[in-house]
Design a protein around this motif. Structure first.
Motif, mmCIF file in Angstrom:
data_model
loop_
_atom_site.group_PDB
_atom_site.id
_atom_site.type_symbol
_atom_site.label_atom_id
_atom_site.label_comp_id
_atom_site.label_asym_id
_atom_site.label_seq_id
_atom_site.Cartn_x
_atom_site.Cartn_y
_atom_site.Cartn_z
ATOM 1 N N ILE A 1 -10.265 -15.066 0.105
ATOM 2 C CA ILE A 1 -9.716 -15.395 1.679
ATOM 3 C C ILE A 1 -8.602 -14.404 2.110
ATOM 4 C CG2 ILE A 1 -10.612 -17.774 1.677
ATOM 5 C CD1 ILE A 1 -7.654 -18.487 1.415
ATOM 6 N N LYS A 2 -7.732 -13.989 1.125
ATOM 7 C CA LYS A 2 -6.583 -13.196 1.490
ATOM 8 C C LYS A 2 -7.236 -11.834 1.558
ATOM 9 C CE LYS A 2 -3.239 -15.615 -1.418
ATOM 10 N NZ LYS A 2 -2.456 -15.629 -2.795
ATOM 11 N N LEU A 3 -8.225 -11.294 0.903
ATOM 12 C CA LEU A 3 -8.461 -9.907 0.975
ATOM 13 C C LEU A 3 -9.355 -9.928 2.354
ATOM 14 C CD1 LEU A 3 -9.552 -9.040 -2.646
ATOM 15 C CD2 LEU A 3 -7.600 -7.899 -1.335
ATOM 16 N N THR A 4 -10.042 -11.121 2.586
ATOM 17 C CA THR A 4 -11.023 -11.161 3.899
ATOM 18 C C THR A 4 -10.164 -10.964 5.027
ATOM 19 O OG1 THR A 4 -12.891 -12.214 2.684
ATOM 20 C CG2 THR A 4 -12.687 -12.248 5.193
ATOM 21 N N PHE A 5 -9.135 -11.966 5.298
ATOM 22 C CA PHE A 5 -8.414 -11.977 6.387
ATOM 23 C C PHE A 5 -7.249 -10.934 6.223
ATOM 24 C CE2 PHE A 5 -10.074 -16.316 6.314
ATOM 25 C CZ PHE A 5 -10.165 -16.694 7.550
ATOM 26 N N GLY A 6 -6.736 -10.313 5.002
ATOM 27 C CA GLY A 6 -5.938 -9.217 5.037
ATOM 28 C C GLY A 6 -6.721 -7.812 5.836
ATOM 29 N N PHE A 7 -7.776 -7.772 5.308
ATOM 30 C CA PHE A 7 -8.518 -6.485 5.998
ATOM 31 C C PHE A 7 -8.792 -6.998 7.591
ATOM 32 C CE2 PHE A 7 -9.303 -5.395 1.560
ATOM 33 C CZ PHE A 7 -9.038 -3.810 1.774
ATOM 34 N N LEU A 8 -9.217 -8.057 7.985
ATOM 35 C CA LEU A 8 -9.626 -8.331 9.222
ATOM 36 C C LEU A 8 -8.078 -8.383 10.143
ATOM 37 C CD1 LEU A 8 -12.308 -10.904 8.599
ATOM 38 C CD2 LEU A 8 -12.584 -8.581 9.356
ATOM 39 N N GLY A 9 -7.111 -8.998 9.622
ATOM 40 C CA GLY A 9 -6.188 -9.252 10.268
ATOM 41 C C GLY A 9 -5.089 -7.926 10.233
ATOM 42 N N SER A 10 -5.423 -6.852 9.580
ATOM 43 C CA SER A 10 -4.369 -5.820 9.306
ATOM 44 C C SER A 10 -3.074 -5.840 8.824
ATOM 45 C CB SER A 10 -4.238 -5.095 10.638
ATOM 46 O OG SER A 10 -5.467 -4.809 11.279
ATOM 47 N N SER A 11 -3.298 -6.897 7.501
ATOM 48 C CA SER A 11 -2.067 -7.209 6.795
ATOM 49 C C SER A 11 -1.971 -6.573 5.654
ATOM 50 C CB SER A 11 -1.814 -8.690 6.985
ATOM 51 O OG SER A 11 -0.545 -8.975 6.065
ATOM 52 N N GLU A 12 -0.976 -5.675 5.176
ATOM 53 C CA GLU A 12 -1.027 -5.073 4.066
ATOM 54 C C GLU A 12 -0.268 -5.995 2.842
ATOM 55 O OE1 GLU A 12 -1.825 -2.027 2.818
ATOM 56 O OE2 GLU A 12 -2.619 -1.362 4.776
ATOM 57 N N ALA A 13 0.539 -6.672 3.516
ATOM 58 C CA ALA A 13 1.129 -7.850 2.428
ATOM 59 C C ALA A 13 0.060 -8.765 1.924
ATOM 60 C CB ALA A 13 2.211 -8.303 3.448
ATOM 61 N N LEU A 14 -0.653 -9.313 2.959
ATOM 62 C CA LEU A 14 -1.765 -10.209 2.293
ATOM 63 C C LEU A 14 -2.882 -9.547 1.552
ATOM 64 C CD1 LEU A 14 -2.258 -13.347 2.812
ATOM 65 C CD2 LEU A 14 -4.084 -12.810 4.481
ATOM 66 N N LYS A 15 -3.150 -8.484 1.970
ATOM 67 C CA LYS A 15 -3.872 -7.666 0.867
ATOM 68 C C LYS A 15 -3.401 -7.384 -0.479
ATOM 69 C CE LYS A 15 -4.881 -4.333 3.882
ATOM 70 N NZ LYS A 15 -5.428 -2.942 4.596
ATOM 71 N N ALA A 16 -2.044 -7.046 -0.531
ATOM 72 C CA ALA A 16 -1.444 -6.876 -1.675
ATOM 73 C C ALA A 16 -1.557 -8.157 -2.693
ATOM 74 C CB ALA A 16 -0.143 -6.344 -1.361
ATOM 75 N N ASP A 17 -1.213 -9.473 -1.853
ATOM 76 C CA ASP A 17 -1.243 -10.549 -2.597
ATOM 77 C C ASP A 17 -2.519 -10.803 -2.998
ATOM 78 O OD1 ASP A 17 -0.134 -13.146 -3.310
ATOM 79 O OD2 ASP A 17 -0.067 -13.874 -1.282
ATOM 80 N N GLY A 18 -3.507 -10.619 -2.478
ATOM 81 C CA GLY A 18 -4.964 -10.866 -2.719
ATOM 82 C C GLY A 18 -5.185 -9.855 -3.914
#
Length: 297
Positions: free
Chosen positions: A27-44
């Motif tokens: 869910i972090k990588l999915t929403f990180g890419f969809l929501g344009s969040s580098e921090a959430l993608k990194a956390d994923g």
């Protein structure tokens, strides 16, 4: 409860961690890419490394349960340490990738601030991981497993990373987009530091390193055993969750076999009281400085 029963119970904690990390990284990588969040993608990506680390713990626990054989007289308890060493390399590679992506983002124009939902995903993940941390911590105390305890502390640090990611995303949403990139950079550093810590601990174990504080603490216990005149040698090493200790102590030369054996049993009881998963080998030597006059007294 014996060691191998504890190892089997420890697998449950590893499976729960794996399940949680698979769910949260998805869910972090999915929403990180969809929501344009580098921090959430990194956390994923951080959670992806945690999946590998948890699998390493699981595989290590499974192999460690194999009994001793003709080629492994001490059993297979170090399999867990070897798996952790391999996991540390994988974590370091992913951490460097996160740092590289964050660094590149600094020089790229920021198209839009991250979506607010990515912050809530980060905080939701923190709550989930804190629950996993509490479960694994309780399990580690129940079965006295250092591997499961280490996994629990990793769960706790992941919860804190998610809280930090959520705070960084909030800052980015409300007017400071650079905070999202800075948070991603910090998460990358945390991944690499965790990899280095695991690497150092694994190398310490595989090279038969032993904590000096442990030596001092256990040496004091040995010297307090009645009948021990001198602690001449102390060697220790770790195989997984089991500590192997080799001791040489001197006793009065007039003692018979039964009396000397009693001293070795008392040493074992003293040490195993504070270190239950411990195998102790005590070598008894006569003390040449002990006079027969002292024996008569």
């Amino acid at each position: 409860m014996d060691l191998y029963t504890n190892l089997r119970k420890g697998e449950k904690g590893a499976w729960i961690s794996i399940g949680a990390y698979i769910f949260l990284s998805s869910i972090k990588l999915t929403f990180g890419f969809l929501g344009s969040s580098e921090a959430l993608k990194a956390d994923g990506f951080n959670n992806l490394t945690d999946i590998l680390a948890s699998i390493a713990v699981l595989v290590g626990l499974r192999i460690s349960q194999k009994p001793p054989d003709e080629n492994h007289h001490y059993g297979h308890l170090r399999a867990e340490t070897i798996a952790s060493l391999l996991a540390s390399f994988i974590m370091a590679v992913i951490g460097l990738q996160v740092l590289t992506n964050a660094f590149r983002s600094i020089f790229e124009p920021i198209a839009e601030a991250p979506s607010l939902i990515t912050a809530w995903i980060a905080f939701f993940s923190a709550i989930i991981m804190y629950g996993v941390y509490r479960y694994n911590l309780k399990l580690s105390q129940e079965i006295k497993s250092s591997a499961v305890r280490a996994a629990a502390y990793d769960n706790r640090s992941d919860a804190l990373v998610s809280v930090g990611a959520g705070i960084g995303i909030f800052g980015a949403v409300f007017g400071a987009p650079i905070l999202d990139i800075i948070t991603a950079f910090i998460i990358g550093l945390i991944i690499i530091k965790t990899a280095l810590d695991i690497f150092k601990e694994s190398v310490m174990t595989l090279t038969d390193g032993f904590d000096e504080d442990e030596v001092e603490t256990l040496s004091v216990l040995v010297r307090r055993v009645p009948g021990v005149i001198t602690l001449r040698d102390f060697k220790g090493r770790n195989h997984g969750n089991v500590m192997f200790i080799d001791l040489t102590v001197s006793v009065a030369p007039h003692l018979n076999v039964i009396e000397s054996h009693w001293i070795t049993e008392e040493i074992e009881k003293k040490i195993q009281k504070v270190k239950p998963n411990c195998v102790i080998l005590v070598h008894i030597e006569p003390d040449s400085s002990f006079s027969m006059d002292e024996a008569d007294d």
